[in-house]
Design a protein around this motif. Structure first.
Motif, PDB file in Angstrom:
ATOM      1  N   MET A  39      -2.964  -3.032  -7.888  1.00  0.00           N
ATOM      2  CA  MET A  39      -1.973  -2.397  -7.028  1.00  0.00           C
ATOM      3  C   MET A  39      -0.802  -3.363  -6.886  1.00  0.00           C
ATOM      4  SD  MET A  39      -1.987   0.541  -5.715  1.00  0.00           S
ATOM      5  CE  MET A  39      -1.092   1.565  -4.588  1.00  0.00           C
TER       6      MET A  39
ATOM      7  N   MET B 279       3.109   9.859  -8.763  1.00  0.00           N
ATOM      8  CA  MET B 279       1.661   9.989  -8.601  1.00  0.00           C
ATOM      9  C   MET B 279       1.285  10.882  -7.432  1.00  0.00           C
ATOM     10  SD  MET B 279       1.006   6.110  -7.206  1.00  0.00           S
ATOM     11  CE  MET B 279      -0.759   6.091  -7.382  1.00  0.00           C
TER      12      MET B 279
ATOM     13  N   ASP C 188       0.807  -1.219   0.000  1.00  0.00           N
ATOM     14  CA  ASP C 188       0.000   0.000   0.000  1.00  0.00           C
ATOM     15  C   ASP C 188       0.841   1.271   0.000  1.00  0.00           C
ATOM     16  OD1 ASP C 188       0.823  -0.487   2.497  1.00  0.00           O
ATOM     17  OD2 ASP C 188      -1.145  -0.896   3.320  1.00  0.00           O
ATOM     18  N   VAL C 189       0.529   2.139   0.883  1.00  0.00           N
ATOM     19  CA  VAL C 189       0.991   3.510   0.839  1.00  0.00           C
ATOM     20  C   VAL C 189       2.487   3.659   0.666  1.00  0.00           C
ATOM     21  CG1 VAL C 189      -0.923   4.232   2.217  1.00  0.00           C
ATOM     22  CG2 VAL C 189       1.174   3.625   3.332  1.00  0.00           C
ATOM     23  N   PHE C 190       2.850   4.600  -0.124  1.00  0.00           N
ATOM     24  CA  PHE C 190       4.241   4.985  -0.371  1.00  0.00           C
ATOM     25  C   PHE C 190       5.032   3.963  -1.176  1.00  0.00           C
ATOM     26  CE2 PHE C 190       3.618   7.240   3.797  1.00  0.00           C
ATOM     27  CZ  PHE C 190       3.417   8.470   3.208  1.00  0.00           C
TER      28      PHE C 190
ATOM     29  N   PHE D 133      -0.977   8.403   0.759  1.00  0.00           N
ATOM     30  CA  PHE D 133      -1.768   7.193   0.888  1.00  0.00           C
ATOM     31  C   PHE D 133      -2.709   7.109  -0.306  1.00  0.00           C
ATOM     32  CE2 PHE D 133      -0.752   8.706   5.073  1.00  0.00           C
ATOM     33  CZ  PHE D 133      -0.365   7.582   5.756  1.00  0.00           C
ATOM     34  N   THR D 134      -2.192   6.831  -1.440  1.00  0.00           N
ATOM     35  CA  THR D 134      -3.060   7.010  -2.576  1.00  0.00           C
ATOM     36  C   THR D 134      -2.938   5.922  -3.605  1.00  0.00           C
ATOM     37  OG1 THR D 134      -3.770   8.587  -4.231  1.00  0.00           O
ATOM     38  CG2 THR D 134      -1.399   8.422  -3.850  1.00  0.00           C
ATOM     39  N   ALA D 135      -4.056   5.610  -4.200  1.00  0.00           N
ATOM     40  CA  ALA D 135      -4.052   4.813  -5.418  1.00  0.00           C
ATOM     41  C   ALA D 135      -4.740   5.639  -6.480  1.00  0.00           C
ATOM     42  CB  ALA D 135      -4.773   3.505  -5.205  1.00  0.00           C
TER      43      ALA D 135
ATOM     44  N   TYR E 201      -3.266   5.652 -12.135  1.00  0.00           N
ATOM     45  CA  TYR E 201      -4.091   5.749 -10.928  1.00  0.00           C
ATOM     46  C   TYR E 201      -5.165   4.683 -10.996  1.00  0.00           C
ATOM     47  CZ  TYR E 201      -2.001  10.315 -10.033  1.00  0.00           C
ATOM     48  OH  TYR E 201      -1.121  11.330  -9.771  1.00  0.00           O
ATOM     49  N   MET E 202      -5.681   4.316  -9.876  1.00  0.00           N
ATOM     50  CA  MET E 202      -6.791   3.365  -9.879  1.00  0.00           C
ATOM     51  C   MET E 202      -7.734   3.680  -8.737  1.00  0.00           C
ATOM     52  SD  MET E 202      -4.989  -0.059  -8.362  1.00  0.00           S
ATOM     53  CE  MET E 202      -6.483  -0.951  -7.965  1.00  0.00           C
TER      54      MET E 202
ATOM     55  N   ASN F 199      -6.356  -1.818 -17.597  1.00  0.00           N
ATOM     56  CA  ASN F 199      -7.454  -1.313 -16.782  1.00  0.00           C
ATOM     57  C   ASN F 199      -8.486  -2.413 -16.499  1.00  0.00           C
ATOM     58  OD1 ASN F 199      -8.894   0.611 -15.447  1.00  0.00           O
ATOM     59  ND2 ASN F 199      -9.855   1.444 -17.273  1.00  0.00           N
ATOM     60  N   PRO F 200      -8.978  -2.635 -15.296  1.00  0.00           N
ATOM     61  CA  PRO F 200      -8.536  -1.940 -14.089  1.00  0.00           C
ATOM     62  C   PRO F 200      -7.188  -2.477 -13.610  1.00  0.00           C
ATOM     63  CG  PRO F 200     -10.192  -3.561 -13.526  1.00  0.00           C
ATOM     64  CD  PRO F 200     -10.045  -3.611 -15.014  1.00  0.00           C
ATOM     65  N   GLN F 201      -6.338  -1.539 -13.258  1.00  0.00           N
ATOM     66  CA  GLN F 201      -4.994  -1.927 -12.850  1.00  0.00           C
ATOM     67  C   GLN F 201      -5.014  -2.683 -11.527  1.00  0.00           C
ATOM     68  OE1 GLN F 201      -5.957   1.340 -13.635  1.00  0.00           O
ATOM     69  NE2 GLN F 201      -4.136   2.514 -14.205  1.00  0.00           N
TER      70      GLN F 201
ATOM     71  N   GLY G  44       3.317   0.992  -3.183  1.00  0.00           N
ATOM     72  CA  GLY G  44       2.629   0.313  -4.268  1.00  0.00           C
ATOM     73  C   GLY G  44       2.292   1.237  -5.425  1.00  0.00           C
ATOM     74  N   TYR G  45       2.175   0.659  -6.596  1.00  0.00           N
ATOM     75  CA  TYR G  45       1.863   1.444  -7.792  1.00  0.00           C
ATOM     76  C   TYR G  45       0.922   0.612  -8.648  1.00  0.00           C
ATOM     77  CZ  TYR G  45       2.803   4.585 -11.756  1.00  0.00           C
ATOM     78  OH  TYR G  45       2.685   5.500 -12.771  1.00  0.00           O
ATOM     79  N   PRO G  46      -0.136   1.237  -9.188  1.00  0.00           N
ATOM     80  CA  PRO G  46      -1.073   0.465  -9.995  1.00  0.00           C
ATOM     81  C   PRO G  46      -0.470   0.158 -11.366  1.00  0.00           C
ATOM     82  CG  PRO G  46      -1.999   2.605  -9.327  1.00  0.00           C
ATOM     83  CD  PRO G  46      -0.531   2.642  -9.071  1.00  0.00           C
TER      84      PRO G  46
END
Lengths: 817, 532
Positions: A687, B54, A673-675, B306-308, B292-293, A683-685, A677-679
């Motif tokens: 994480m 992002m 997750d935060v900081f 804290f983002t997707a 982005y998702m 589509n849909p991507q 992970g990247y999608p």
């Protein structure tokens, strides 16, 4: 939040067992016309005794020929053989209790021989106010010791600072040593179990604790068994507590005015005009509630005036305590057993605390040269923790209470409907003032947080005396605890920022274990006027930590007995665990020498290694202190009003290894997750898990050194009518570790730890005691005061330090706003 | 006494063994050196290098594309009032100071990306081929290529906002190495070229990538960036700070353009609007996108990383609850609206001009005279629910799933045309401009020149964050100085908007100040030298 504890001391029952014929008498004090009330009279070697009455008289079951012991606070004890059935005894003042033995860390010393700044606090002092914990009991008892009660959460520890703040990172909590067991938390002790506490303040005294002595050391000695028959006592009290005072907050009207002024800055005059034209209800609806479905549209806010502070504080919160203790002993050994229960309702809603303790101290003389002993303590606590420990309105009952608008009710009344037509009656109201304020009732009662813990603290030791004057003392001690935390959340719709459609349970368990091994050897000898002792020792210590927890949602039959993870049916997170370890190794020593009880010198040394500093684990902490008992000099002995006067000066270095584990070890962080992970993907991507170093550690980090000078005077004048201690100290933290923002090109997400500057704490501590009597009424007035000045005196590299909301620059106190 | 001897012996053992005892790594700790032991780990590390792209950083919601729009003549800041996001207001109205927190956060975010790339390059370079069965020379190259590409990308983001900045290509894990001097603009550009050249050599073409890797950097993306960066270096504003003549860079740009066009990997979407839909993400025209998702129930950290999803949607959506109830930033200007030819369908794709009935509170929905809305990003809505026009927005309260199109093939074609024009090849320039025009059904131009090219770039890429950076490098559309251009634009603004715009100072306002806090953190090495 301050609070006051009102209490009733309802029952105090010492049970004494007696027999035999009777001896009576009267006890007088030297130089006083009136007899002594309340003096202790005991038959030596037994637990048989009494106290003198209002006329100073006593009556005791004893035989002629028995040796009676007379004692009274502030007077020298006397042992007198009972020669007749009536005795007249005159006690001599013992103003400074110079022969009292005090703990000094890895040993003891006569008070008159002390060279460092050490304050003693007795059991009598501590038990003056009933409190859950010792830390709170210390409040106001010793100069240079600051105690701050953090919150209304019962069972919460108080913050204790000795001689200011010396470190921004390493922590500023003092070290606690309970009967030789080193610990950071003394909440496992019932106050009634304490015999005495010694507060080591200056570095000449604390250096023997090396890397953990920088913030002062509090030595706790628990009660051990006396001689003779069993002494059984039972003690109970009940009390109620109330909030001390509340903040003066705006009422609805004042709040509206303020909101309008803010609105004017944001939206121009339009909002005020709207308010003046259309009135409160329409203004609220337009500017605050909007069309949000979280607010009832048919509720009349204009007649609501909620005092949120009154709502979140419990009035007359109940507390009660029971202690049973039994102790006794013989020439061969001693025992002291105690058990207590303490229960406390919180002063804020949704909080309580229960504590059960067991304690057993024993020692036994196996041979003339060998004694074995142990101290063992078990504590079990449980409580419900209201969310309290944050200044953020989203996380604290108290700050939420202050942020809520007075026009919001606690619950929506019957018939309240929202824009979607949903019936909101009985629901906790949504804060309409700020979007992300949570109703404190929602906070306290939509979740069921609870914690339970069990802890065992104890040690086992041998005392070997192979030759006269030499004591070798190996010991092993343990501090082991298990904590279970559980939080159950009811399903609730609250705001767009805070809702859950399912009930939710999180549960975790953590285990902490410290094992400490120590060996000391002490040799003491007196040759004529020369008196010396030497102590050497070695210790190793390992701390291990493990925690595991998980969470899940939708318990189908969510009654409390079903609040276990196994019963969750959705959104289960796999169990996640954490682990940690730290190790320490130390060699230590002390040498003491005195000449004619007049000229005293103490030197301490400790070499400490800590796993926190991987590059260079060893730190060296020496100290030396000199004292001169001027009052023992012939030319001063002639001054009649001086009972005792001692000058002290000391210098020492102590360390602070209380930095976060791994502070100087480069590690990789990774997570989905935060900081990190990247999608990625079509589509849909999805994480996709990443890994990165968010903040580069500073591999140049090293120990910070705490260096302290202390000069003091202890005195007692006019037969103890005035006594006291005055100390001046200069405490420098060199290469102080501080959180620092690195320049952007280092690429850090967060600030990191760097040895940046020097922090100086200077201060004066004064404690005075006045003891006298008016007629038969003896009184004692004591007070202490201390002044501490904290300043950052140098910065390597010269750039000021920026915290989130604070700035620290040369000449400023740490973390100034 | 005998026992004492044993004890001393044991002590000595403890003492000699204690160093290991104390330095043994704590359980649960992954040392940096131990991390790079598998392809999967190395790949994770490279994935982490994309993340700062992002970030609309911290509580500030500033994106690079937001600078590109609002500072230029394309858009006004918008929001609830002029003081809403005051730092952006300052940037748009030539009031920026070195205390600007948006810029500080933007500056720091780029370096966090750079540091991640530096680390990946260092450790993956040290990994031996065959570390595991899939760690082949190609795999190693691909991973390093991504890191080099991204490092160049972050430096490019910095150089076109701040000009010269400190250059770090190493991992800095010791505070003794914190002082790094501010490099010259040329040094930064040269590093960018160097990294991109390596990336071009190391990266695979898009068609060779697995579906799960869609979104990662490709050879095409590296070539497009080489084209773009060379074009910047050829442009007057930047070229003045460089040693080589424009012709060198135009020639290089054209060459990179040739490569990407010849690769056949990309094509224009037949339907222009498909470039701005969720379904059209990573489509045939997409050369590089920030991904982005949607995570409907997460992400309430409001920008703390804290983002997707992206804030861009809610940030630029209308404040009217009838059309989304966003925060209403980034209003297109009348000046931009008027730039479109009347028959250009791209205008209504870029700009939404809401009818009166869709406006609830004119005072906050019309910003300094502009009622226009950014339709490409802000007004994005679920195409499945377009029945009522503005019914269903993204599932998340504040985050949108729409990728940000950083480099479209249309952009590549126009850059190629620009390079050709710079190299004196009008015919090629005309061909490629017309390729972009015909896609949207416009008539072909008969002469390619700076004016027609720059017009085409503005309308094709409107509200995609390019405009300000183009104006800077060209020194205004007419090439007579950015000041003359911005002053002329100011005259077209409403009186109300004009009253906020301060005097543009030539030689100062083309770039932004290095944040003061960073100068304080690096005082001996950093200088503010551009008039701030």
């Amino acid at each position: 939040m301050k609070r006051i504890n009102l209490f009733f001391l309802l029952l105090l029952m010492p049970v004494l067992l007696m027999a035999q014929t009777q001896i009576s008498g009267v006890v007088m004090a030297e130089g006083e016309p009136d007899p002594v009330i309340g003096a202790n009279v005991m038959v030596k070697g037994t637990t048989n005794g009494t106290i003198t009455d209002f006329d100073g008289k006593f009556l005791l079951d004893a035989n002629v020929g028995d040796i009676l012991v007379f004692s009274y606070m502030g007077y020298q004890s006397q042992e007198v053989k009972a020669s007749s059935s009536f005795m007249r005894i005159t006690l001599k003042p013992d103003n400074v209790m110079l022969d009292e033995v005090v703990a000094i860390g890895y040993g003891t010393m006569k008070r008159s021989d002390l060279t460092g700044a050490i304050t003693s606090v007795s059991a009598e002092d501590l038990n003056k106010a009933p409190v859950a914990g010792l830390d709170q009991a210390l409040q106001g008892r010793a100069a240079g010791v600051t105690v701050t009660t953090n919150s209304g959460q019962p069972g919460e520890g108080a913050t204790i600072r000795i001689r200011g703040i010396g470190s921004a990172i390493g922590g500023n909590d003092p070290l606690y040593v309970v009967d030789g067991v080193i610990t950071g938390d003394i909440r496992f002790l019932a106050p009634a179990d304490i015999q005495s506490m010694e507060i080591l303040k200056d570095a000449s005294a604390t250096a023997i604790y090396g890397s953990r002595g920088a913030n002062g050391v509090i030595l706790v000695t628990t009660k051990s068994g006396g001689q003779g028959k069993a002494n059984i006592s039972f003690d109970a009290y009940w009390g109620i507590q109330n909030r001390w005072k509340k903040l003066d907050l705006m009422d609805s009207r004042a709040q509206v005015d303020t909101e309008l002024r803010i609105g004017a800055m944001r939206n121009g005059a339009e909002e005020i005009a709207f308010y003046n034209q259309r009135g409160f209800s329409e203004w609220l609806s337009m500017y605050k509630l909007g069309k949000s479905p979280y607010y009832p549209m048919n509720f009349d806010y204009s007649h609501q005036e909620t005092d949120w502070q009154d709502e979140v504080f419990n009035a007359n919160a109940f507390m009660h305590n029971y202690t049973l203790s039994i102790d006794g002993g013989s020439d061969k050994g001693h025992y002291a057993f105690s058990s207590s229960y303490f229960g406390q309702e919180g002063t804020i809603i949704g909080s309580d605390y229960n504590r059960f303790t067991l304690r057993l101290n024993t020692d036994y003389k196996v041979r003339e040269w060998l004694t074995i002993g142990e101290h063992l303590s078990f504590v079990s606590t449980s409580g419900r923790n209201a969310m309290h420990n944050s200044s953020s309105a989203g996380a604290s009952v108290i700050s939420a209470a202050m942020a809520m608008a007075q026009w919001d009710p606690v619950y929506y009344p019957e018939g309240a409907l929202n824009t979607d037509g949903k019936d909101l009656s009985g629901d906790y109201s949504a804060g309409s003032n700020f979007k992300n304020v949570t109703n404190p009732y929602q906070m306290a009662f939509n979740t069921e947080p609870s914690s339970k813990s069990e802890r065992v603290v104890g040690d086992f030791y041998l005392e070997i005396k192979p030759i006269e004057g030499l004591v070798i003392r190996p010991s092993i001690s343990l501090d082991y605890s298990l904590n279970r935390n559980r939080n159950f959340t009811y399903p609730n719709t609250y705001t767009s920022y805070n809702y859950s459609e399912k009930n939710f349970l999180s549960s975790s368990m953590d285990r902490h274990c410290t094992l400490l091994e120590e060996v000391t050897a002490t040799y003491a000898k007196k040759i004529g006027k020369h008196n010396f002792s030497i102590m050497v020792g070695q210790t190793w210590e390992e701390y291990n930590y493990y925690s595991i927890g998980g969470s899940g949602a939708q318990i189908l039959n969510p009654v409390e007995s079903n609040w276990i993870l196994k019963n969750t049916t959705e959104d289960r997170l796999p169990a996640s665990d954490g682990v940690g370890r730290s190790r320490r190794l130390a060699f230590l020593g002390r040498a003491f020498y005195s000449y004619a009880d007049r000229y005293l010198i103490t030197a301490n040394f400790r070499a400490d290694a800590s796993s926190r500093f991987t590059k260079d684990p060893w730190g060296f902490f020496p100290s030396v202190a000199l004292a001169w008992r001027m009052s023992e000099e012939a030319w001063l002995k002639e001054v009649p009003w001086i009972d005792n006067m001692k000058l002290r000066v000391g210098f020492g270095q102590a360390g602070n290894d209380g930095i976060p584990s791994g502070s100087f070890i480069p590690t990789m962080g990774s997570s989905e997750d935060v900081f990190y992970g990247y999608p990625l993907g079509a589509n849909p991507q999805v994480m996709t898990g990443g890994a990165a170093v968010l903040t580069q550690v500073n591999t140049a980090g090293k120990w910070e050194t705490n260096q302290q000078w202390d000069a003091g005077i202890d005195f007692s004048f006019w037969n103890g009518k005035l006594s006291g201690t005055i100390d001046y100290f200069l405490r420098d933290t060199k290469d102080a570790l501080l959180y620092v923002n690195a320049p952007a090109h280092v690429g850090n997400r967060y600030s990191l730890i760097k040895n940046v500057g020097n922090i100086r704490n200077t201060g004066v501590e004064i404690s005075l005691d006045h003891k006298h009597h008016i007629g038969k009424f003896h009184y004692n007035i004591g007070g202490n005061v201390s002044f501490v000045h904290n300043e950052l005196t140098a910065l390597n590299g010269g750039s000021p330090l920026w915290g989130d909301r604070t700035k620290t620059d040369i000449g400023m106190a740490l973390n100034s706003f | 006494m005998k026992t004492l001897k044993y004890y001393i012996f044991a002590l000595l053992l403890v003492f000699t063994g204690c160093r290991d005892y104390l330095t043994e790594i704590e359980p649960g700790t992954t040392l940096l050196n131990d991390f790079f032991t598998s392809t999967a780990a190395a790949k994770q590390n490279v994935t982490g290098c994309y993340v700062p792209l992002m970030w609309e950083y911290n509580n500030t919601y500033l994106s690079e594309w937001f600078i590109g729009d609002i500072v230029s003549d394309d858009a006004l800041k918008g929001g609830g009032s002029t003081s809403d996001m005051a730092d952006a207001y300052d940037m748009e109205n030539w009031r920026t100071t070195s205390q600007n927190t948006l810029l500080l956060d933007f500056y720091r975010a780029q370096y966090q990306g750079i540091a991640r790339c530096n680390l990946a390059i260092k450790y993956i370079t040290n990994m031996e081929i065959g570390t595991d069965s899939i760690f082949t020379p190609t795999m190693k190259n691909n991973l390093l290529g991504e890191a080099h590409y991204l490092r160049a990308y972050y430096y490019f983001r910095l150089v076109r906002v701040f000009a010269g900045v400190p250059i770090t290509t190493e991992v800095i894990d010791n505070s003794d190495n914190w002082g790094v001097p501010r490099a010259s603009t040329e040094q930064v550009y040269n590093l960018i070229l160097e990294d991109l050249t390596k990336a071009n050599y190391m990266l695979p073409v898009r068609s060779a990538m697995k579906a799960e890797d869609l979104g990662r950097a490709t050879k095409g993306a590296a070539q497009a960036m080489l084209l773009k960066v060379n074009l910047y270096m050829a442009s007057p504003y930047w070229n003045k700070q460089l040693a080589q003549e424009p012709a060198t860079y135009f020639a290089a740009a054209k060459q990179w353009g040739d490569s990407i066009i010849a690769s056949g990997e990309y094509s224009l979407c037949p339907n222009y609007e498909d470039n701005f839909t969720l379904a059209g993400e990573n489509g045939p025209e997409s050369v590089f996108e920030i991904q982005y998702m949607e995570v409907p129930w997460g992400d309430y950290g409001e920008g703390f990383g804290f983002t997707a999803g992206s804030f861009t949607q809610i940030l630029t959506r209308s404040r009217s609850s009838l059309i989304g109830g966003g925060w209403g930033f980034n209003h297109p200007t009348q000046n931009l609206y008027d730039e479109f030819e009347p028959s250009d369908i791209r205008r209504d794709v870029a700009i939404l001009n809401p009818v009166d009935s869709l406006i609830e509170t004119p005072s906050v929905e019309i910003y300094l005279g502009s009622r226009y809305l950014n339709n490409k990003y802000g007004m994005y809505r679920d195409p499945a629910d377009q029945g009522g026009g503005y019914g269903k927005w993204s599932l998340h309260a504040t985050r949108g799933p729409l990728n940000n199109r950083q480099i479209r093939y249309a952009d590549v074609l126009l850059m190629y045309a620009e390079a050709a024009l710079g190299a004196g090849d009008e015919a090629t320039a005309r061909t490629y401009i017309n390729m972009v025009r015909t896609r949207v059904g416009l008539s072909e131009i008969t002469l390619a020149d700076n004016a027609s090219l720059r017009h085409e770039r503005r309308v094709e890429l409107a509200m995609e964050g390019h405009r300000w950076f183009d104006l800077v490098r060209w020194e205004g559309v007419a090439g007579n100085g950015l000041k003359a251009h911005m002053d002329a634009y100011k005259a077209t603004e409403t009186q109300e908007a004009q009253s906020h715009i301060q005097e543009f100072v030539a030689g100062k306002h083309e770039i932004f100040p290095i944040p003061q806090e960073e100068i304080q953190l690096n005082p001996t090495e950093m200088k503010q030298d551009n008039g701030y």
